[in-house]
Design a protein around this motif. Structure first.
Motif, PDB file in Angstrom:
ATOM      1  N   TYR A 196     -12.466  11.928  -3.132  1.00 36.80           N
ATOM      2  CA  TYR A 196     -11.612  12.494  -2.089  1.00 36.80           C
ATOM      3  C   TYR A 196     -11.390  13.982  -2.342  1.00 36.80           C
ATOM      4  CZ  TYR A 196     -10.660   7.520  -1.444  1.00 36.80           C
ATOM      5  OH  TYR A 196     -10.785   6.164  -1.257  1.00 36.80           O
ATOM      6  N   THR A 204      -1.710  12.030  -2.190  1.00 41.05           N
ATOM      7  CA  THR A 204      -2.495  13.207  -1.814  1.00 41.05           C
ATOM      8  C   THR A 204      -3.435  13.562  -2.953  1.00 41.05           C
ATOM      9  OG1 THR A 204      -0.675  14.045  -0.460  1.00 41.05           O
ATOM     10  CG2 THR A 204      -2.399  15.607  -1.085  1.00 41.05           C
ATOM     11  N   LYS A 254       0.853  -1.187   0.000  1.00 39.16           N
ATOM     12  CA  LYS A 254       0.000   0.000   0.000  1.00 39.16           C
ATOM     13  C   LYS A 254       0.888   1.236   0.000  1.00 39.16           C
ATOM     14  CE  LYS A 254      -3.974  -2.262   1.004  1.00 39.16           C
ATOM     15  NZ  LYS A 254      -5.250  -2.193   0.255  1.00 39.16           N
ATOM     16  N   THR A 255       0.309   2.355  -0.406  1.00 43.54           N
ATOM     17  CA  THR A 255       1.029   3.623  -0.384  1.00 43.54           C
ATOM     18  C   THR A 255       0.032   4.747  -0.123  1.00 43.54           C
ATOM     19  OG1 THR A 255       2.634   4.998  -1.580  1.00 43.54           O
ATOM     20  CG2 THR A 255       0.797   4.131  -2.849  1.00 43.54           C
ATOM     21  N   TYR A 256       0.536   5.936   0.146  1.00 42.71           N
ATOM     22  CA  TYR A 256      -0.313   7.103   0.360  1.00 42.71           C
ATOM     23  C   TYR A 256      -0.099   8.102  -0.763  1.00 42.71           C
ATOM     24  CZ  TYR A 256      -1.680   5.706   5.082  1.00 42.71           C
ATOM     25  OH  TYR A 256      -2.211   5.041   6.157  1.00 42.71           O
ATOM     26  N   THR A 278      -6.609  15.516   0.702  1.00 43.65           N
ATOM     27  CA  THR A 278      -6.814  14.321   1.507  1.00 43.65           C
ATOM     28  C   THR A 278      -5.709  13.305   1.259  1.00 43.65           C
ATOM     29  OG1 THR A 278      -9.209  14.627   1.354  1.00 43.65           O
ATOM     30  CG2 THR A 278      -8.429  12.456   2.060  1.00 43.65           C
ATOM     31  N   GLN A 279      -5.136  12.762   2.325  1.00 44.18           N
ATOM     32  CA  GLN A 279      -4.161  11.686   2.217  1.00 44.18           C
ATOM     33  C   GLN A 279      -4.926  10.368   2.083  1.00 44.18           C
ATOM     34  OE1 GLN A 279      -0.502  11.707   2.464  1.00 44.18           O
ATOM     35  NE2 GLN A 279      -0.942  13.811   1.838  1.00 44.18           N
ATOM     36  N   VAL A 280      -4.703   9.672   0.988  1.00 43.08           N
ATOM     37  CA  VAL A 280      -5.478   8.475   0.688  1.00 43.08           C
ATOM     38  C   VAL A 280      -4.550   7.260   0.632  1.00 43.08           C
ATOM     39  CG1 VAL A 280      -7.090   7.388  -0.915  1.00 43.08           C
ATOM     40  CG2 VAL A 280      -7.079   9.880  -0.654  1.00 43.08           C
ATOM     41  N   ARG A 281      -4.926   6.202   1.353  1.00 41.42           N
ATOM     42  CA  ARG A 281      -4.162   4.956   1.340  1.00 41.42           C
ATOM     43  C   ARG A 281      -4.682   4.077   0.212  1.00 41.42           C
ATOM     44  NH1 ARG A 281      -4.035  -0.148   4.503  1.00 41.42           N
ATOM     45  NH2 ARG A 281      -1.829  -0.722   4.818  1.00 41.42           N
TER      46      ARG A 281
END
Length: 526
Positions: free
Chosen positions: A482, A475, A471-473, A486-489
């Protein structure tokens, strides 16, 4: 790596050859969305790669309302047109949506037989540059349906029917601000991809020799400065990887031309710049970047990352040897020169993001009625549709994969580089977009295409130290799932629908992403 914008100069296209498309008296009396503009043809400027294509742009006319629902309908009656192979509908406002159904019929150029009605995907706004970016706010961008490949055709009929409003919503009240179901300025785009570049292993009598410039190709100046990121030094230590033997064919004594052999003839400045961005991987003008085995890929990784010299110095000083990367063997990639990109269509210069932390998988939604041999033509058509019809700086996807698993370079800037694309609205930064040519809502993608996506992502994500199964994040730049900031995984390999509320990449392809992740991780040696 900091985001870098190379010098950019707008590219203009010729518009001429108005077509006689006068509507009937009743139709002329009705008000078309945004008025009726004249038909135009946008012609290409050849760069010597092949016969140039072009785009016919026809304004849609009001037709009789739908009998059952009374919904507004626009379109064009059956007519003969110049040859084309791909269709789409565009309109003025890129933020507006088409709430309705678009259907086309095409007449095959070779048989004269008309096809049945074919649906065109109308929900396409999610394939776009991020909000507030220069590409999005250039003033050239337009709203559009997805493109549909219909094959070589010379006749067309189209109908665009608005969704039916129900109950009190049947018609917007006078003076209200209800959004129109059909956007103003709708036009039918008919794209001719032109002819494929001549194959390098079977030159025709008209193909010039290496030291004889093509008469059709304008001589190019040297590329403008800043065509590559200053953070890169692609020419040092990479060498030329042909991946093919040279010399003569033992069977008949004919010359054996490497798969990545450069095009003959003069190259324009734009074509030179696009090819030079791949300089570490293939010679200037190469039509294909050849596949490498794991050992060769690891050596190239250290060259690209500048760790070759550092590793040698560390070993000489008694330090631990350099760590070998998790990276899949580099697959073969057809370059823009290989699929015949007319580099005059795109904006000059390249835009880069910081790194590639994720890969978004798409389907092109252009239909499955193409052969693998036609894939370069499909890509040239999508490229022309994105640039000329939709007003983008270049084709939106970073890579494309056909149904046979062959991989193609998309947006210019270098296949090893983090090129900023226009594929996943809100998440183009720090990502790459891979489009499988076809529509996979109810049709399963071929196994070869799934394998191609896995091989490509194993290599490209490996260049940036990313695990395809992790997984990664990211923006969000703003979208319908989103909010901006928003920081999205997300999965490192995600489907388009993971970042935006969309059907893309089609349910059947989306279901294969687990297979892609595990296969890509395996290719990396994890």
């Amino acid at each position: 790596m900091r985001r870098f914008l190379a010098s950019s100069i707008g590219v203009t296209c010729a518009a001429a050859l108005a077509l006689p498309l006068a509507p009937s008296g009743a139709a002329a009396a009705a008000a078309a969305p945004g008025g009726t503009a004249p038909a135009v043809t946008r012609a290409a400027v050849t760069n010597g790669a092949g016969t140039p294509g072009g785009t016919q742009s026809l304004p849609l006319q009001p037709l009789d309302p739908d009998r059952a629902s009374g919904a507004a309908t626009f379109g064009l009656a059956p007519r003969s047109v110049r040859p084309f192979s791909l269709v789409g509908v565009i309109w003025d406002d890129p933020a507006a949506e088409l709430h309705g159904q678009v259907q086309v019929r095409a007449r095959a150029a070779d048989t004269g037989v008309w096809s049945g009605w074919q649906d065109v995907e109308t929900h396409n706004a999610d394939h776009a540059a991020d909000p507030e970016t220069a590409e999005r706010t250039s003033g050239r961008a337009r709203g559009a349906t997805a493109p549909l490949w219909v094959g070589a055709s010379d006749g067309v009929e189209i109908r665009v029917r608005a969704e039916s409003r129900s109950g009190s919503e049947a018609e917007p009240k006078a003076g209200s601000e209800s959004t129109p179901l059909l956007p103003p300025g709708m036009r039918l785009e008919l794209v001719d991809p032109g002819e494929d570049p001549p194959p390098q292993d079977a030159p025709s009598e008209d193909t010039p020799s290496e030291d004889t410039p093509s008469e059709d190709a304008p001589s190019g100046d040297t590329p403008s400065e800043g065509a590559e990121s200053p953070d890169r030094n692609p020419g040092e230590g990479a060498g030329e990887n042909t991946g093919q033997p040279s010399g003569q064919n033992p069977a008949d004594g004919s010359a054996v031309i490497p798969a990545d052999a450069p095009r003959t003839g003069a190259m324009s400045a734009e074509a030179t710049a696009a090819s030079a961005a791949n300089a570490p991987l293939a010679p200037l003008g190469a039509t294909e970047i050849p596949a490498l085995n794991r050992a060769e890929t690891e050596e190239e990784y250290h060259v690209l990352r500048g760790t070759e010299a550092a590793g040698q110095e560390g070993n000489a000083g008694g330090q631990a040897p350099r760590a070998e990367p998790y990276i899949g063997p580099r697959p073969g990639i057809v370059t823009r020169s290989g699929w015949g990109a007319d580099e005059s269509l795109r904006e000059q210069g390249f835009v880069y993001t910081d790194k590639v932390s994720a890969a978004f998988v798409h389907h092109s939604a252009s239909g499955n009625n193409y052969t693998c041999a036609e894939a370069p033509s499909v890509i040239r058509s999508i490229y022309r549709y994105h640039t000329e019809s939709m007003g983008w700086r270049d084709i939106g996807y970073n890579f494309l994969v056909d149904k046979c698993g062959k991989i193609y370079e998309g947006r210019a800037g270098g296949v090893a580089n983090p090129v900023l694309g226009a594929h996943t609205l809100g998440f183009n930064s720090n990502s790459m977009g891979v489009a499988v040519l076809g529509t996979f809502s109810s049709t399963s993608p071929p196994a070869a295409a799934v394998t191609g996506v896995a091989q490509l992502t194993a290599w490209k994500l490996g260049l940036h130290g990313m695990d395809p199964s992790a997984k990664t994040y990211l923006t969000s730049g703003g979208g319908n799932l989103y909010a901006k900031g928003t920081q999205v995984r997300l999965n490192v390999i995600s489907g388009h629908r993971d970042g935006f509320n969309t059907e893309c990449p089609g349910g059947k392809l989306y279901d294969k992403l687990g297979t892609v992740r595990s296969a890509a991780a395996g290719y990396q040696g994890r």
